[in-house]
Design an enzyme around this catalytic site. Structure first.
Site, PDB file in Angstrom:
ATOM      1  N   GLU A   1      51.991 -27.012  96.515  1.00 11.39           N
ATOM      2  CA  GLU A   1      50.569 -27.331  96.468  1.00 11.39           C
ATOM      3  C   GLU A   1      50.239 -28.321  95.359  1.00 11.39           C
ATOM      4  OE1 GLU A   1      48.701 -26.635  98.954  1.00 11.39           O
ATOM      5  OE2 GLU A   1      50.518 -25.673  99.720  1.00 11.39           O
TER       6      GLU A   1
ATOM      7  N   GLU B   1      46.220 -35.450  97.688  1.00 10.54           N
ATOM      8  CA  GLU B   1      44.799 -35.466  98.029  1.00 10.54           C
ATOM      9  C   GLU B   1      44.026 -36.353  97.059  1.00 10.54           C
ATOM     10  OE1 GLU B   1      41.059 -32.354  98.564  1.00 10.54           O
ATOM     11  OE2 GLU B   1      43.022 -31.621  97.917  1.00 10.54           O
TER      12      GLU B   1
ATOM     13  N   GLU C   1      42.859 -22.543  94.342  1.00  9.05           N
ATOM     14  CA  GLU C   1      42.358 -22.435  95.724  1.00  9.05           C
ATOM     15  C   GLU C   1      43.481 -22.702  96.723  1.00  9.05           C
ATOM     16  OE1 GLU C   1      41.268 -25.302  98.857  1.00  9.05           O
ATOM     17  OE2 GLU C   1      40.086 -25.826  97.076  1.00  9.05           O
ATOM     18  N   HIS C   2      44.238 -23.764  96.514  1.00  5.01           N
ATOM     19  CA  HIS C   2      45.343 -24.089  97.413  1.00  5.01           C
ATOM     20  C   HIS C   2      46.385 -22.968  97.443  1.00  5.01           C
ATOM     21  CE1 HIS C   2      45.254 -28.454  98.710  1.00  5.01           C
ATOM     22  NE2 HIS C   2      44.126 -28.334  98.035  1.00  5.01           N
TER      23      HIS C   2
ATOM     24  N   HIS D   1      41.080 -26.108  91.573  1.00  2.00           N
ATOM     25  CA  HIS D   1      41.474 -26.612  92.892  1.00  2.00           C
ATOM     26  C   HIS D   1      42.882 -26.140  93.248  1.00  2.00           C
ATOM     27  CE1 HIS D   1      41.752 -30.399  95.672  1.00  2.00           C
ATOM     28  NE2 HIS D   1      41.740 -29.276  96.350  1.00  2.00           N
TER      29      HIS D   1
END
Length: 1193
Positions: free
Chosen positions: A302, A309, A231-232, A228
């Site tokens: 991030e 998140e 990806e960021h 993840h």
């Protein structure tokens, strides 16, 4: 974490037939820049040639309706999965429930034949009513292209042999299903695979997806969360992606268990320059996936975003989903694949930079130097597409002991829920026999859900919901059957017994002849309906569908092929075969405890620590695994009779009844306007028709072919009694025969109420008299509604359960506390407490609803594929014969008493700025910032009007001269306390709404840029208006999620952005960007019937006097004309002073001071009865936030 092979998919609007790109052109595009054995590109190109369109018929593959075999892990079933599996991660300024980022793009320099073509992608899925199935439909594309060929290109061709009617049924069932005729697959020399699919929605735009077959399941123990994180970092760190800003493109990325996807939605050419954008988009995807930049600053930024998140997604609902899927013991469904704590790994993310750098680049990247703290990894099993997941199958003949139910108990849970899982290998849908199995499983699921619905309607049902789901999951590489039971804690045993009893009845006795005929016919009708929707599915849905289909190995058919495949096997479906299917699907529950039965993969119960009892308050809730097992066995031990047959009426209003009503009431159309002479008003530019019936009902309709053979009807009436809105629609029509009639005719009806209106929304197909059937149902509701005590009891019980769950939800409790302070007890906006609900009786509720359910207070809006003659005949026959309103003065008197929305005018500082602390095992934080704003039509609570321009009359003119010079519609007024006269000019009725919508878009962009990206204080922050239509006034709200230590600063930064529009002036670029986004959204939404239904709503509503056809006709023109001054004009109407802005910060955790050092008010200081309740399911929202009543966007 090793890289997998991937797929990049692109949907592009194709050129006319005479310039359709050749195969060489397609293979020679910038896709070749997506080099590397880790990638695969998919292009989807739309050809708009009309003849080819007709030749292809209309398609949409069978299982699109069947959401068959698609996942228990699908987002619609597991709302909180997003963070745990790192899926659908978003990088946009957007509402929480919309995970895709919308970023603009800039012009592209290079020319490309394919980029000049008009491309868009089109695919879609739709579920049959009631039966719960996942996203994996039996329309997946063939996996032939997975061969290790060096270079290959293949066009999918239909299997001609499948249509050979001379073959016997057994031989025919063995035939392979045809492949989608438009699907084109290929593979480049470097191993990159691609897919091209023509599509038409949205026009002149393309969709490009780069799918990397590497996800969170590929992480080592010390890497959890890194997929993840990569990806960021790669997405937001791409400079070439930033070059897309300003072109009208939107981009985003997400990470899942089994893949990482970067996608761009783009115009074919850049706005303003007309340069092709495909090369620029492919170049950006190439950089993101294969040449990423891992800057330390971006990693730190991030890391904060990903942790934020995590806390945002970590609601109690999400934790329940996690427990159901993984558990904390081997009892979890996928416990063998449980990840270690993400936060611990991310805390050292910067130390793992070398590992990150290898990331998605795969073998082409230079290996980083060794890092001492990394232990030698044990490589997991590889798979071309599916993730390396361990499974414990639930199959007959596989020995094993029954799993001990795992119980997750938490103080924030309100209801009892239990999931009984069964895991089996995926059955690929590739032959006609497979599609027949799919059809029979759908019949079993539909039968079970309808039977459960019938059981629910018995008095005082012991359950809230029972769902049976059978789904394929490309994410997990298995099929999961789930029996999910939700109930009040005190009723858990009875609920579980009901669920297993109906499973046992279905397994032992099968379906009835009537059920088989009914659901088989309904599924065929729905498939035919989907075949007519081939040109209506957005590109992004098609590409997502292809990815999921590839993961499970189904054959992709278009809709017409799917429908024809169903027809080909439908006659071979027998009661015996469906019964055998039911036995196979349901044996793991029906034969629970039998040594020969499949062993459930997991049994997971999530329960509260306390339950509420009247007169006693909250008491401890106790439950053991043995009690759960005993309840299941007890329910299965009871003898069960076969299901009785039920006859379904062919019609709800007989011809004789209708003839009598027409004789008595003489329905006809009357002049549309009071005092007018026109019986019909037709606007040629929009195609909107306005009518009025002799009983006073107003009618707006628009014939469209957006979705063939489909229609939506909305009946709206103003609501003036807020005290009963929570239970206003309590099963007005509750009749099993009527429900079966709706199932047979594929009629979906939704009834709801909000602060302003009550609404009945009907969605149905035109096939086999669907329109006539829907209007008969509408007539029945109006003329012969039924009110039942037990229906009211159920509504009250559900509402009070929802209310008592409010203090256990951080977001809801924070929003409620703020609304309580803002509106100071206004019952229209704050729902009544349980004591008020408990006092309601059936006569009181019925009277309150029925005195508003009158023809003079109604507006009927219709959008669909119909003829003028057919629709007006149905309107006259079934709505013109409804009895006219009897007591108009009484209703007018109620309307006259309506008050504007009033926000507490003189609050104390402590009221304006509140805090709330919620005790929880995990830390989380959220906040809301709100204040007064105009309503949709410019009205404010203090009498100001955004839609009016007041200008001083030149001093050399007398008042009489000013009146003489004033054009029509312009008044000459005097202002109290000011000398001279003023001209009062009305603006366009939609002026204020357009200005506020642009303002909201600009503020959202700034919030994202400053609070999220620059300061790193939040993962999600959004600004929106609550725009009423009738009530004078409204409000704005900023929603913020963050960590407890950052939430205060995030709120302050958000307020600074909101108040800083004067010191930091709006630029023309910001305005142009907002215009582009809103216009693209409008153009895309115009392809949807429901959107058009929202546009024509209120055109004749007396309570919404400013709305007229110009609000629809001139929308694009008003966006084009809007200036920065117009946006600032709307901005001036927001209440931004210290006494107008309200904030409430909610913090969850174990720290008694709220985690941020400031004292925080705990919920225990308020009684549940004193806390107001906002609208269920959303905060600060009602129908005014949806397209159903949004006339503008």
């Amino acid at each position: 974490m090793a890289a997998h092979c991937g797929i990049s998919r692109i949907a592009i609007p194709a050129p006319p037939a005479q310039c359709t790109p050749s195969r060489d052109q397609i293979s020679g595009k910038r896709s070749c820049s997506l080099v590397g054995p880790s990638g695969c590109v998919a292009l989807s190109i739309s050809n708009h040639d009309e003849q080819r369109r007709k030749n292809r018929l209309k398609s949409r593959i069978l299982a699109s309706k069947f959401r068959l075999e698609g996942g228990v892990l699908h987002d619609s079933s597991f709302h909180g999965r997003r963070f745990l599996d790192r899926s659908k991660g978003s990088h946009e300024q957007r509402q929480i429930e919309k995970p895709r980022l919308e970023l603009d793009a800039m012009s592209c320099q290079s020319q490309s034949p394919i980029a000049q073509s008009s491309t868009s992608i089109n695919f879609g899925m739709q579920a049959v009513a009631r039966a719960s199935v996942g996203p994996t439909e039996p329309q997946a594309t063939s996996l032939k292209w997975l061969n290790d060929e060096k270079v290959s290109e293949k066009d999918s061709e239909g299997d001609e042999s499948s249509t050979n009617g001379m073959l016997g049924i057994e031989d025919h069932l063995k035939n392979m299903l045809p492949s989608h005729p438009k699907l084109h697959r290929g593979q480049l020399d470097n191993g990159l695979r691609y897919v091209i699919l023509p599509n038409k929605v949205p026009p002149n735009r393309f969709e490009a997806h780069m799918e990397m077959h590497v996800g969170s399941v590929d992480e080592e123990e010390h890497e959890q969360g890194i997929a993840h994180m990569i990806e960021h970092v790669t997405f937001l760190g791409s400079k070439k992606r930033e070059k897309l800003l300003g072109t009208g493109a939107r981009s985003n990325a997400y990470t899942d268990f089994h893949h990482t996807v970067f996608h761009v939605h783009s115009p074919v050419t850049a706005q303003g320059t007309n340069e092709p954008l495909l090369p620029l988009v492919l170049d950006a995807l190439h950089e993101i996936a294969f040449k990423p930049k891992f800057l330390a600053s971006r990693i730190e930024k991030e890391r904060s975003a990903v942790l934020s998140e995590l806390q945002m997604m970590n609601t109690i609902e999400y934790r329940v989903d996690c427990q159901a899927q993984f558990g904390s013991t081997p009892a979890g469904l996928h416990h063998a694949n449980l990840a270690s704590p993400l936060a611990n790994i991310l805390a050292s993310a910067s130390q793992q930079l070398p590992k990150l750098q290898k990331g998605l680049a795969g073998p082409t990247a230079v290996d980083p130097p060794p890092v001492s703290f990394l232990s030698a990894p044990t490589r997991k099993e590889r798979h071309a597409i599916r993730p390396p997941v361990k499974h414990s199958w639930s199959l007959p003949g596989i020995s094993g002991e029954n799993k001990v139910p795992y119980i997750f108990q938490h103080e924030l849970l309100q209801n009892f829920s239990l999931n009984l899982f069964c895991k089996t290998p995926i059955q690929r849908v590739q032959t006609y026999s497979d599609i027949r199995d799919v059809l029979m499983r759908r019949i079993v699921l539909s039968t079970y859900q309808f039977r459960i619905s019938t059981r629910y309607k018995s008095a005082n049902p012991p359950f809230i919901s029972i769902e049976l789901d059978h789904s394929d999951s490309g994410r997990e590489g298995c099929t999961v059957t789930t029996l999910a039971v939700t109930a009040e804690p005190k009723d858990w045993s009875g609920a579980l017994k009901v669920a297993v009893q109906e499973i046992s009845r279905l397994k032992e006795h099968g379906v009835t002849k009537g059920e088989l005929a009914r659901y088989l016919n309904a599924l065929l009708k729905d498939s035919e309906h989907l075949a007519a929707m081939i040109d209506s599915v957005p590109s992004i849905d098609n590409l997502d569908f292809i990815m999921e289909s590839d993961a499970v190995g189904h054959t992709v058919m278009d809709q017409q092929q799917g429908y024809e495949a169903l027809l080909a096997v439908a006659d071979s479906v027998t009661l015996e075969d469906v019964h055998a299917t039911a036995k196979s699907m349901l044996q793991y529950v029906a034969d629970f405890g039998d040594s020969n039965a499949p062993v459930p993969a997991a049994i997971v119960a999530c329960v509260p620590k306390s339950l509420h009892e009247n007169g006693r308050g909250d008491i401890e809730f106790k439950i053991t695994p043995d009690e759960i097992v005993e309840s299941i066995k007890s329910g299965l031990s009871e003898p069960l009779a076969p299901e009785a047959e039920f006859d379904v009426p062919d019609e709800l209003v007989s011809a004789a009844e209708l003839s009598t009503l027409k004789m008595q009431r003489k329905p006809c159309f009357v002049p549309v306007t009071d005092g007018g002479t026109l019986l019909k008003i037709v606007n040629e530019q929009t195609g909107i028709v306005m009518r009025r019936l002799s009983n006073g009902m107003r009618v707006n309709y628009k014939a469209v072919e957006l979705v063939k053979l489909q229609m939506q009807v909305e009946l709206l009436q103003s609501a003036f009694e807020p005290s009963v809105k929570a239970v206003s629609w309590v099963d007005i029509q509750e009749n099993r025969h009527v429900e079966l009639f709706c199932v047979t005719k594929l009629i979906n009806c939704v009834l709801e109420a909000d602060e302003e209106f009550m609404c009945m929304d009907f969605h149905f197909t035109m096939r086999d008299g669907g329109m006539k059937a829907a209007f008969q149902l509408l007539h029945l509701v109006m003329e012969r509604n039924v009110w039942l005590e037990d229906a009211l009891d159920r509504a009250k019980q559900l509402y009070m359960s929802h209310f008592r769950a409010m203090p256990k939800s951080l977001e809801r409790a924070t929003a409620y506390k703020l609304m309580c302070a803002m509106f100071d007890g206004d019952e229209r906006l704050l729902e009544p407490n349980p004591s008020a609900i408990e006092k309601l009786t059936l006569p009181v509720v019925r009277e309150a609803v029925m005195k508003q359910l009158v023809t003079g207070n109604m507006e009927l809006c219709i959008v669909g594929d119909f003829s003028e003659h057919d629709i007006e005949t149905c309107i006259l026959d079934y709505l013109g014969t409804v009895a006219p309103e009897k007591d108009v003065p009484a209703r007018k008197e109620i309307e006259a008493k309506e008050k504007p929305v009033v926000i507490n005018p003189s609050p104390k500082p402590e009221v304006c700025n509140q805090k709330l602390f919620l005790k929880d095992t995990d830390e989380r934080a959220c906040a809301y910032v709100a204040g007064p704003a105009p309503n949709r039509w410019g009205y404010t609570v203090d009498g100001l009007d955004l839609n009016v321009l007041v200008e001083p009359v030149p001093k050399n003119l007398t008042e009489q001269q000013a009146r003489a010079l004033a054009p029509p519609g312009v008044e000459v007024i005097q202002k109290p306390g000011e000398t001279g006269s003023f001209w009062k000019r009305p603006r366009h009725p939609l002026y204020g709404s357009v200005a506020m919508t642009l303002l909201a878009e600009i503020i959202n962009a700034r919030l994202f840029t400053n609070v999220r990206d620059a300061l790193g204080l939040t993962y999600d922050v959004s600004f929106e208006f609550r725009l009423f239509d009738r009530l004078k006034g409204g409000w704005f709200v900023i929603s913020v999620t963050s960590t407890p230590t950052k939430i205060q600063r995030a709120v302050e930064a958000s307020i600074n952005v909101l108040k800083g529009l004067h010191s930091n002036q709006i630029t023309q670029r910001e305005l142009d960007r907002a215009k582009r986004i809103l216009m693209m959204r409008h153009e895309s939404d115009c392809k949807d019937n429901k959107y058009w239904l929202g546009l024509i709503t209120h055109l004749q509503a007396p309570s919404v006097g400013r709305k007229n056809v110009s609000c629809i006709r001139d929308l694009a023109y008003l966006y084009e004309l809007a200036t920065i001054d117009d946006v600032y004009n709307a901005y001036k109407f927001l209440g931004l002073d210290e006494k107008s802005v309200y904030t409430c910060i909610g913090v969850a955790g174990t720290d008694t001071d709220g985690g941020g050092g400031d004292s925080a008010l705990t919920l225990e200081e308020d009684t549940v009865e004193e806390l107001p309740v906002a609208l269920p399911g959303s905060h600060f929202q009602g129908r005014g936030m949806s397209t159903m009543t949004r006339p503008t966007t």
